[in-house]
Design a protein around this motif. Structure first.
Motif, PDB file in Angstrom:
ATOM      1  N   GLY A   1      33.502  36.762  44.710  1.00 19.29           N
ATOM      2  CA  GLY A   1      34.246  37.964  45.063  1.00 19.29           C
ATOM      3  C   GLY A   1      35.425  38.223  44.138  1.00 19.29           C
ATOM      4  N   ASP A   2      36.004  37.154  43.582  1.00 19.12           N
ATOM      5  CA  ASP A   2      37.144  37.285  42.675  1.00 19.12           C
ATOM      6  C   ASP A   2      36.772  36.995  41.224  1.00 19.12           C
ATOM      7  OD1 ASP A   2      38.971  37.890  44.744  1.00 19.12           O
ATOM      8  OD2 ASP A   2      39.133  35.759  45.219  1.00 19.12           O
ATOM      9  N   SER A   3      35.711  36.228  41.031  1.00 21.03           N
ATOM     10  CA  SER A   3      35.290  35.876  39.672  1.00 21.03           C
ATOM     11  C   SER A   3      33.778  35.710  39.607  1.00 21.03           C
ATOM     12  CB  SER A   3      35.978  34.592  39.204  1.00 21.03           C
ATOM     13  OG  SER A   3      35.562  33.498  39.998  1.00 21.03           O
ATOM     14  N   ILE A   4      33.273  35.798  38.375  1.00 20.28           N
ATOM     15  CA  ILE A   4      31.839  35.694  38.118  1.00 20.28           C
ATOM     16  C   ILE A   4      31.649  34.755  36.934  1.00 20.28           C
ATOM     17  CG2 ILE A   4      29.770  36.949  37.396  1.00 20.28           C
ATOM     18  CD1 ILE A   4      31.167  39.480  38.401  1.00 20.28           C
ATOM     19  N   ARG A   5      30.683  33.859  37.027  1.00 18.50           N
ATOM     20  CA  ARG A   5      30.276  33.032  35.895  1.00 18.50           C
ATOM     21  C   ARG A   5      28.882  33.470  35.486  1.00 18.50           C
ATOM     22  NH1 ARG A   5      33.411  29.170  34.077  1.00 18.50           N
ATOM     23  NH2 ARG A   5      34.928  28.299  35.496  1.00 18.50           N
ATOM     24  N   ILE A   6      28.741  33.792  34.210  1.00 17.79           N
ATOM     25  CA  ILE A   6      27.455  34.228  33.675  1.00 17.79           C
ATOM     26  C   ILE A   6      27.049  33.263  32.573  1.00 17.79           C
ATOM     27  CG2 ILE A   6      26.222  36.072  32.495  1.00 17.79           C
ATOM     28  CD1 ILE A   6      28.036  38.043  33.905  1.00 17.79           C
TER      29      ILE A   6
ATOM     30  N   LYS B   1      37.078  46.029  38.295  1.00 24.40           N
ATOM     31  CA  LYS B   1      36.610  45.970  36.906  1.00 24.40           C
ATOM     32  C   LYS B   1      36.564  44.519  36.467  1.00 24.40           C
ATOM     33  CE  LYS B   1      38.691  50.395  35.831  1.00 24.40           C
ATOM     34  NZ  LYS B   1      39.684  51.107  35.042  1.00 24.40           N
ATOM     35  N   ALA B   2      35.613  44.199  35.612  1.00 22.86           N
ATOM     36  CA  ALA B   2      35.477  42.826  35.103  1.00 22.86           C
ATOM     37  C   ALA B   2      36.313  42.655  33.848  1.00 22.86           C
ATOM     38  CB  ALA B   2      34.018  42.523  34.805  1.00 22.86           C
ATOM     39  N   GLU B   3      37.044  41.547  33.791  1.00 21.54           N
ATOM     40  CA  GLU B   3      37.802  41.193  32.594  1.00 21.54           C
ATOM     41  C   GLU B   3      37.406  39.791  32.162  1.00 21.54           C
ATOM     42  OE1 GLU B   3      42.293  39.989  31.849  1.00 21.54           O
ATOM     43  OE2 GLU B   3      42.074  42.145  32.174  1.00 21.54           O
ATOM     44  N   TYR B   4      37.060  39.644  30.892  1.00 18.85           N
ATOM     45  CA  TYR B   4      36.668  38.340  30.351  1.00 18.85           C
ATOM     46  C   TYR B   4      37.846  37.381  30.413  1.00 18.85           C
ATOM     47  CZ  TYR B   4      35.565  34.831  26.841  1.00 18.85           C
ATOM     48  OH  TYR B   4      35.365  33.661  26.175  1.00 18.85           O
ATOM     49  N   ALA B   5      37.583  36.127  30.825  1.00 17.72           N
ATOM     50  CA  ALA B   5      38.646  35.131  30.907  1.00 17.72           C
ATOM     51  C   ALA B   5      38.422  33.960  29.949  1.00 17.72           C
ATOM     52  CB  ALA B   5      38.781  34.617  32.336  1.00 17.72           C
ATOM     53  N   SER B   6      37.208  33.374  29.950  1.00 15.32           N
ATOM     54  CA  SER B   6      36.977  32.201  29.094  1.00 15.32           C
ATOM     55  C   SER B   6      35.495  31.896  28.983  1.00 15.32           C
ATOM     56  CB  SER B   6      37.710  30.981  29.657  1.00 15.32           C
ATOM     57  OG  SER B   6      37.141  30.620  30.909  1.00 15.32           O
ATOM     58  N   THR B   7      35.190  30.951  28.079  1.00 12.58           N
ATOM     59  CA  THR B   7      33.819  30.471  27.889  1.00 12.58           C
ATOM     60  C   THR B   7      33.839  28.955  27.839  1.00 12.58           C
ATOM     61  OG1 THR B   7      33.125  32.435  26.664  1.00 12.58           O
ATOM     62  CG2 THR B   7      31.826  30.445  26.326  1.00 12.58           C
ATOM     63  N   ALA B   8      32.895  28.338  28.548  1.00 19.73           N
ATOM     64  CA  ALA B   8      32.730  26.884  28.517  1.00 19.73           C
ATOM     65  C   ALA B   8      31.335  26.577  27.982  1.00 19.73           C
ATOM     66  CB  ALA B   8      32.892  26.302  29.917  1.00 19.73           C
ATOM     67  N   SER B   9      31.225  25.518  27.195  1.00 27.05           N
ATOM     68  CA  SER B   9      29.910  25.146  26.655  1.00 27.05           C
ATOM     69  C   SER B   9      29.341  23.983  27.448  1.00 27.05           C
ATOM     70  CB  SER B   9      30.009  24.782  25.175  1.00 27.05           C
ATOM     71  OG  SER B   9      30.787  23.616  25.015  1.00 27.05           O
ATOM     72  N   HIS B  10      28.031  23.989  27.578  1.00 29.64           N
ATOM     73  CA  HIS B  10      27.309  22.911  28.248  1.00 29.64           C
ATOM     74  C   HIS B  10      26.405  22.275  27.206  1.00 29.64           C
ATOM     75  CE1 HIS B  10      28.771  24.549  32.020  1.00 29.64           C
ATOM     76  NE2 HIS B  10      28.358  25.732  31.607  1.00 29.64           N
TER      77      HIS B  10
ATOM     78  N   SER C   1      24.617  19.587  27.161  1.00 29.24           N
ATOM     79  CA  SER C   1      23.334  19.025  27.579  1.00 29.24           C
ATOM     80  C   SER C   1      22.224  20.069  27.619  1.00 29.24           C
ATOM     81  CB  SER C   1      23.464  18.368  28.949  1.00 29.24           C
ATOM     82  OG  SER C   1      23.880  19.313  29.907  1.00 29.24           O
ATOM     83  N   SER C   2      22.567  21.299  27.978  1.00 30.48           N
ATOM     84  CA  SER C   2      21.540  22.342  28.070  1.00 30.48           C
ATOM     85  C   SER C   2      21.654  23.390  26.967  1.00 30.48           C
ATOM     86  CB  SER C   2      21.623  23.025  29.432  1.00 30.48           C
ATOM     87  OG  SER C   2      22.891  23.641  29.584  1.00 30.48           O
ATOM     88  N   LEU C   3      22.625  23.226  26.062  1.00 29.23           N
ATOM     89  CA  LEU C   3      22.839  24.174  24.961  1.00 29.23           C
ATOM     90  C   LEU C   3      23.055  25.601  25.455  1.00 29.23           C
ATOM     91  CD1 LEU C   3      20.123  22.815  22.512  1.00 29.23           C
ATOM     92  CD2 LEU C   3      22.559  22.301  22.518  1.00 29.23           C
ATOM     93  N   THR C   4      23.794  25.739  26.546  1.00 25.26           N
ATOM     94  CA  THR C   4      24.122  27.055  27.090  1.00 25.26           C
ATOM     95  C   THR C   4      25.636  27.190  27.200  1.00 25.26           C
ATOM     96  OG1 THR C   4      23.971  26.247  29.371  1.00 25.26           O
ATOM     97  CG2 THR C   4      21.973  27.236  28.413  1.00 25.26           C
ATOM     98  N   TYR C   5      26.068  28.412  27.455  1.00 23.96           N
ATOM     99  CA  TYR C   5      27.488  28.715  27.600  1.00 23.96           C
ATOM    100  C   TYR C   5      27.706  29.449  28.915  1.00 23.96           C
ATOM    101  CZ  TYR C   5      27.595  27.555  22.678  1.00 23.96           C
ATOM    102  OH  TYR C   5      27.474  26.908  21.491  1.00 23.96           O
ATOM    103  N   SER C   6      28.841  29.196  29.526  1.00 22.16           N
ATOM    104  CA  SER C   6      29.179  29.832  30.786  1.00 22.16           C
ATOM    105  C   SER C   6      30.418  30.705  30.558  1.00 22.16           C
ATOM    106  CB  SER C   6      29.467  28.754  31.834  1.00 22.16           C
ATOM    107  OG  SER C   6      29.773  29.333  33.058  1.00 22.16           O
ATOM    108  N   HIS C   7      30.265  32.016  30.763  1.00 27.47           N
ATOM    109  CA  HIS C   7      31.351  32.970  30.535  1.00 27.47           C
ATOM    110  C   HIS C   7      31.968  33.338  31.885  1.00 27.47           C
ATOM    111  CE1 HIS C   7      29.640  33.276  26.563  1.00 27.47           C
ATOM    112  NE2 HIS C   7      28.485  33.618  27.096  1.00 27.47           N
ATOM    113  N   LEU C   8      33.284  33.207  31.990  1.00 26.16           N
ATOM    114  CA  LEU C   8      33.999  33.522  33.218  1.00 26.16           C
ATOM    115  C   LEU C   8      34.612  34.915  33.112  1.00 26.16           C
ATOM    116  CD1 LEU C   8      35.229  32.673  35.966  1.00 26.16           C
ATOM    117  CD2 LEU C   8      37.173  31.761  34.662  1.00 26.16           C
ATOM    118  N   PHE C   9      34.353  35.742  34.109  1.00 20.99           N
ATOM    119  CA  PHE C   9      34.943  37.071  34.211  1.00 20.99           C
ATOM    120  C   PHE C   9      35.695  37.158  35.526  1.00 20.99           C
ATOM    121  CE2 PHE C   9      31.387  37.626  31.376  1.00 20.99           C
ATOM    122  CZ  PHE C   9      31.829  38.538  30.437  1.00 20.99           C
TER     123      PHE C   9
END
Length: 102
Positions: A24-29, A54-63, A65-73
């Motif tokens: 409700g306050d943030s989204i991880r994609i 409205k969505a505002e980008y906050a940060s990105t974390a890398s994983h 082990s799975s070679l993916t990234y998680s973007h926080l909005f």
């Protein structure tokens, strides 16, 4: 063993952009791109828009082990210019954003 590693890398490269968390306050994609893609930004805007926010980008974390990234909005009432995205990520304004000044 090498065959399985190559198969895992090939499958992860085709992984779609998915929403992994929403409170409700943030989204991880999650995506395979180290920078938020237009698809990730559009999905964050769509989900926050369901609450009139409205969505505002906050940060990105890398994983690693799975070679993916998680973007926080964050879902906010007002956002920074360019939605807080890094300068290297450009975004065209949506129709409603550009038409609102008419």
């Amino acid at each position: 063993m090498r065959k399985y590693l190559v198969l895992a890398l090939a499958l992860s490269a085709c992984a779609p952009t998915v929403v992994t968390e929403y409170n409700g306050d943030s989204i991880r994609i999650q995506s395979v791109s180290s920078k938020p893609t237009a698809q990730a930004v559009a999905e964050a805007q769509r989900i926050c828009g369901t609450q009139g926010l409205k969505a505002e980008y906050a940060s990105t974390a890398s994983h690693q082990s799975s070679l993916t990234y998680s973007h926080l909005f964050l879902c906010l009432t007002s956002t920074k210019p360019n939605l807080g995205l890094p300068r290297t990520v450009s975004r065209a304004p949506s129709y409603l954003e550009s038409a609102s000044t008419l």
